[in-house]
Each structure stands twice: as C-alpha cells, then as structure tokens.
Design a protein around this motif. Structure first.
Motif, PDB file in Angstrom:
ATOM      1  N   GLU A 240       6.007   9.207   1.652  1.00 10.90           N
ATOM      2  CA  GLU A 240       7.024   8.337   2.255  1.00 10.90           C
ATOM      3  C   GLU A 240       7.662   7.408   1.229  1.00 10.90           C
ATOM      4  O   GLU A 240       8.345   6.459   1.593  1.00 10.90           O
ATOM      5  CB  GLU A 240       6.405   7.517   3.393  1.00 10.90           C
ATOM      6  N   GLN A 241       7.412   7.687  -0.063  1.00 12.21           N
ATOM      7  CA  GLN A 241       8.023   6.942  -1.176  1.00 12.21           C
ATOM      8  C   GLN A 241       7.769   5.437  -1.079  1.00 12.21           C
ATOM      9  O   GLN A 241       8.628   4.617  -1.409  1.00 12.21           O
ATOM     10  CB  GLN A 241       9.523   7.230  -1.242  1.00 12.21           C
ATOM     11  N   GLY A 242       6.568   5.090  -0.612  1.00 14.26           N
ATOM     12  CA  GLY A 242       6.175   3.693  -0.542  1.00 14.26           C
ATOM     13  C   GLY A 242       6.701   2.934   0.659  1.00 14.26           C
ATOM     14  O   GLY A 242       6.483   1.723   0.760  1.00 14.26           O
ATOM     15  N   ASN A 243       7.360   3.615   1.587  1.00 17.43           N
ATOM     16  CA  ASN A 243       7.910   2.952   2.773  1.00 17.43           C
ATOM     17  C   ASN A 243       6.768   2.603   3.731  1.00 17.43           C
ATOM     18  O   ASN A 243       6.115   3.491   4.285  1.00 17.43           O
ATOM     19  CB  ASN A 243       8.922   3.862   3.473  1.00 17.43           C
ATOM     20  N   LEU A 244       6.531   1.321   3.945  1.00 16.51           N
ATOM     21  CA  LEU A 244       5.385   0.897   4.743  1.00 16.51           C
ATOM     22  C   LEU A 244       5.562   1.202   6.228  1.00 16.51           C
ATOM     23  O   LEU A 244       4.593   1.571   6.907  1.00 16.51           O
ATOM     24  CB  LEU A 244       5.145  -0.605   4.543  1.00 16.51           C
ATOM     25  N   VAL A 245       6.774   1.047   6.739  1.00 15.33           N
ATOM     26  CA  VAL A 245       7.015   1.303   8.162  1.00 15.33           C
ATOM     27  C   VAL A 245       6.751   2.767   8.488  1.00 15.33           C
ATOM     28  O   VAL A 245       6.026   3.099   9.441  1.00 15.33           O
ATOM     29  CB  VAL A 245       8.457   0.914   8.549  1.00 15.33           C
ATOM     30  N   GLN A 246       7.328   3.667   7.702  1.00 16.76           N
ATOM     31  CA  GLN A 246       7.153   5.103   7.964  1.00 16.76           C
ATOM     32  C   GLN A 246       5.701   5.533   7.726  1.00 16.76           C
ATOM     33  O   GLN A 246       5.186   6.403   8.436  1.00 16.76           O
ATOM     34  CB  GLN A 246       8.106   5.902   7.086  1.00 16.76           C
ATOM     35  N   THR A 247       5.063   4.924   6.733  1.00 13.19           N
ATOM     36  CA  THR A 247       3.655   5.249   6.472  1.00 13.19           C
ATOM     37  C   THR A 247       2.784   4.844   7.652  1.00 13.19           C
ATOM     38  O   THR A 247       1.902   5.608   8.086  1.00 13.19           O
ATOM     39  CB  THR A 247       3.168   4.537   5.196  1.00 13.19           C
ATOM     40  N   ALA A 248       3.009   3.643   8.201  1.00 14.46           N
ATOM     41  CA  ALA A 248       2.240   3.183   9.353  1.00 14.46           C
ATOM     42  C   ALA A 248       2.446   4.099  10.553  1.00 14.46           C
ATOM     43  O   ALA A 248       1.490   4.428  11.276  1.00 14.46           O
ATOM     44  CB  ALA A 248       2.644   1.744   9.699  1.00 14.46           C
ATOM     45  N   GLN A 249       3.684   4.542  10.747  1.00 12.29           N
ATOM     46  CA  GLN A 249       3.973   5.441  11.867  1.00 12.29           C
ATOM     47  C   GLN A 249       3.243   6.767  11.706  1.00 12.29           C
ATOM     48  O   GLN A 249       2.666   7.298  12.668  1.00 12.29           O
ATOM     49  CB  GLN A 249       5.487   5.667  11.969  1.00 12.29           C
ATOM     50  N   ARG A 250       3.246   7.330  10.521  1.00 14.72           N
ATOM     51  CA  ARG A 250       2.580   8.622  10.292  1.00 14.72           C
ATOM     52  C   ARG A 250       1.065   8.517  10.396  1.00 14.72           C
ATOM     53  O   ARG A 250       0.389   9.478  10.762  1.00 14.72           O
ATOM     54  CB  ARG A 250       2.974   9.183   8.932  1.00 14.72           C
ATOM     55  N   LEU A 251       0.530   7.347  10.056  1.00 13.46           N
ATOM     56  CA  LEU A 251      -0.918   7.153  10.152  1.00 13.46           C
ATOM     57  C   LEU A 251      -1.339   6.656  11.544  1.00 13.46           C
ATOM     58  O   LEU A 251      -2.540   6.463  11.799  1.00 13.46           O
ATOM     59  CB  LEU A 251      -1.385   6.154   9.090  1.00 13.46           C
ATOM     60  N   PHE A 252      -0.344   6.426  12.418  1.00 15.46           N
ATOM     61  CA  PHE A 252      -0.580   5.976  13.793  1.00 15.46           C
ATOM     62  C   PHE A 252      -1.334   4.638  13.830  1.00 15.46           C
ATOM     63  O   PHE A 252      -2.276   4.454  14.605  1.00 15.46           O
ATOM     64  CB  PHE A 252      -1.358   7.039  14.590  1.00 15.46           C
ATOM     65  N   ILE A 253      -0.892   3.724  12.969  1.00 11.50           N
ATOM     66  CA  ILE A 253      -1.483   2.393  12.950  1.00 11.50           C
ATOM     67  C   ILE A 253      -0.370   1.352  12.908  1.00 11.50           C
ATOM     68  O   ILE A 253       0.772   1.665  12.552  1.00 11.50           O
ATOM     69  CB  ILE A 253      -2.426   2.186  11.737  1.00 11.50           C
ATOM     70  N   HIS A 254      -0.698   0.114  13.277  1.00 14.96           N
ATOM     71  CA  HIS A 254       0.261  -0.982  13.221  1.00 14.96           C
ATOM     72  C   HIS A 254       0.497  -1.341  11.757  1.00 14.96           C
ATOM     73  O   HIS A 254      -0.376  -1.159  10.906  1.00 14.96           O
ATOM     74  CB  HIS A 254      -0.278  -2.191  13.981  1.00 14.96           C
ATOM     75  N   ARG A 255       1.679  -1.881  11.459  1.00 15.30           N
ATOM     76  CA  ARG A 255       1.978  -2.244  10.078  1.00 15.30           C
ATOM     77  C   ARG A 255       1.001  -3.297   9.555  1.00 15.30           C
ATOM     78  O   ARG A 255       0.647  -3.287   8.369  1.00 15.30           O
ATOM     79  CB  ARG A 255       3.414  -2.758   9.960  1.00 15.30           C
ATOM     80  N   ASN A 256       0.562  -4.211  10.407  1.00 18.08           N
ATOM     81  CA  ASN A 256      -0.424  -5.207   9.972  1.00 18.08           C
ATOM     82  C   ASN A 256      -1.745  -4.535   9.585  1.00 18.08           C
ATOM     83  O   ASN A 256      -2.420  -4.967   8.641  1.00 18.08           O
ATOM     84  CB  ASN A 256      -0.672  -6.237  11.073  1.00 18.08           C
ATOM     85  N   SER A 257      -2.098  -3.480  10.311  1.00 18.48           N
ATOM     86  CA  SER A 257      -3.314  -2.735   9.991  1.00 18.48           C
ATOM     87  C   SER A 257      -3.157  -2.019   8.654  1.00 18.48           C
ATOM     88  O   SER A 257      -4.107  -1.947   7.865  1.00 18.48           O
ATOM     89  CB  SER A 257      -3.634  -1.721  11.087  1.00 18.48           C
ATOM     90  N   LEU A 258      -1.950  -1.510   8.401  1.00 13.74           N
ATOM     91  CA  LEU A 258      -1.680  -0.863   7.118  1.00 13.74           C
ATOM     92  C   LEU A 258      -1.794  -1.872   5.978  1.00 13.74           C
ATOM     93  O   LEU A 258      -2.396  -1.572   4.932  1.00 13.74           O
ATOM     94  CB  LEU A 258      -0.281  -0.237   7.121  1.00 13.74           C
TER      95      LEU A 258
END
Length: 289
Positions: A240-258
């Motif tokens: 995801e090229q370091g994109n935190l929002v998309q990474t959190a979505q793909r890992l099925f976790i909240h951004r705060n959890s990421l």
C-alpha cells in the motif's frame, strides 16, 4: 594545548612519556590533543587528575580532546565504555575540528544526548537514547545548509539505527558492525550529506553484501520475526506504499490499532515502518528469508 613552536622539547622534559605523531592513536589509556598538524599523546598513567583537568582547560576552544576510549572500542580494542543496553549512533564528518559553539548546538538540539566524543579531526560521535517521536534524519537534513553556512564547515551525517532493549554485549557487537559498515561506505567516496542506517543497509543488500551488512541483517531478522503478525504488517504496508488508511482497511483493524502495532514494532526492532527506507529494509529482509 598552549604549546608554541619549538617548545615541545621543554614540554617533553616535564612529561617524558609524551610524544607527537601525524595520526591519533586509539588507546583508552592515552590522552590525545590536536597539536599543530598532528596529535600530542599523553599517557594517562603519567598524569594526575589535576594535570589532566588543567591540560583540557588550557586547550583552545576550537580544539577537541579526542576520546580514544570510543575510538578504541569501535576498532575492537576495548570494551563498551558505558554500561548501555540501547542507543542510537550519529557520526558527523567534518573537514576540520568542530568549534565548541557547534558542539554546544548539538547538545541543545538533542535533549536525549548522553555522549558526545571526538573520534579525530574529521569525525565526531553522538550517542542518543532512542526517541520514537523524533526523526533525527529529518532534523539534520533541514539544518544542514544553515549549519554549514553559519560555521563555514562542510558536514556529513550518518544517522544510525535506534537499537532497543539489547544486552550490553549485543549492543557493543552491533555498534561495531554499524561503524564498520559506515567506514566502508565512506571509503567509496560517494557520500550523501545525510544517510541513514536503513539506506546504507539497502545499498549493501542490493549490491555486494559486506560481512558487516550480513551480520546486521541476521540480527534484524531475529528482532522482526518474534513481533506478532510482523510479516503481514510489513507486506501490506509495503504493497500500500505506506498508506496507513488503506493498510488498516486491508488488515481489518482500526487506524489507531495500526498505529499501536507500528509503535510496538519500532520498540521491538528500532525500525519505523512509517519511514519509507525503514519499511523497504524490513520488506527486503523478510523477502530474502
């Protein structure tokens, strides 16, 4: 040191064990002071504490007593000078001895600084305690032009890895390997003004891997693998090229959890996956495993 031309003979009568050479000798038992075009060496055993303090006090302000203890350590000739289990190394390259004003600037810039030592006329060591919230590389990159202009001194910086929670023996081993890797890089004479541990490792791992780089890679792998779900975290974040929002979505976790997982990963490995070079290094390491 206040020694005028032709006065060394008189000085040597007072300190018969003193000698001058073109190169600084790395020996923790010897006090070394820049003198004329070379270095004055004074065995510490022949000096009283008062004499050592007076010699350092009388040294010109733009001269720095070389800390042979650290130079000797990096060359593998002595033990780690301080009892430490974590830390981050900064190596500053400079064409001549740094003025005391610039040294004081670095002391003020890094409140987490616990050691500043000269390794010679052209290299100074800073050791910092790891700071998750501070990007040392960014700070130095932003300040470089201003510092060179203000002090009339060309500078280069190597920003080492933040080594967390190691044994003192392991920290000593990895700092020596890191120093060796940095010296090999300088020998190529293709220096960037500011280069990080991750970028230096990426260069080594994508080219002809040195012994130092290979040993450091193995250590990093040993710290990465025990972190829970580290492979998934690194792989998805890279894809995801370091994109935190998309990474959190793909890992099925909240951004705060990421963010929590990224902080825990940094604390365990010293690699900040929000920095592209650190992420690329972590990805290459697990890819080669």
């Amino acid at each position: 040191m206040i020694i005028v031309e032709g006065s060394f003979m008189v000085f040597s009568e007072l300190f018969p064990n003193a000698f001058v050479s073109n190169e600084a000798i790395a020996d923790q038992n010897v006090l070394v002071i820049p003198y004329q075009q070379g270095f004055l060496h004074l065995p510490k055993a022949s000096l009283t504490e008062r004499e050592m303090a007076l010699i350092e006090f009388l040294s010109p302000s733009d001269k720095v007593v070389i800390d042979n203890t650290w130079l000797s350590f990096f060359q593998g000739d002595s033990a780690l000078p301080l009892s430490l289990s974590e830390g981050q190394m900064i190596l500053i390259g400079h064409q001549r001895s740094m003025p005391s004003e610039l040294l004081n600037f670095f002391k003020d810039l890094f409140p987490n600084l616990f050691t500043l030592a000269s390794l010679g006329k052209q290299q100074t060591l800073l050791l910092l305690s790891p700071d998750l919230g501070n990007s040392v590389e960014t700070s130095l990159s932003q300040l470089l032009v201003t510092l060179e202009s203000d002090f009339g001194l060309a500078l280069s910086f190597y920003v080492g890895k933040a080594w967390p929670a190691l044994t003192e023996r392991d920290l000593a081993t990895y700092w020596r390997l890191e120093y060796g890797l940095c010296q090999q890089y300088h020998a190529l004479e293709q220096e960037e003004p500011v280069i990080s541990f991750a970028r230096l490792m990426l260069r080594a791992m994508t080219g002809e891997t040195s012994e130092s780089a290979g040993a450091l890679r193995e250590q990093l792998l040993e710290t990465i693998l025990p972190v829970k779900d580290s492979r998934d975290l690194i792989t998805v974040l890279w894809q995801e090229q370091g994109n935190l929002v998309q990474t959190a979505q793909r890992l099925f976790i909240h951004r705060n959890s990421l963010q929590y997982r990224l902080d825990k990963f940094y604390q365990a490995t010293g690699l900040n996956l929000k920095v592209l070079d650190d992420l690329a290094l972590a990805y290459l390491i697990i890819l080669q495993d």
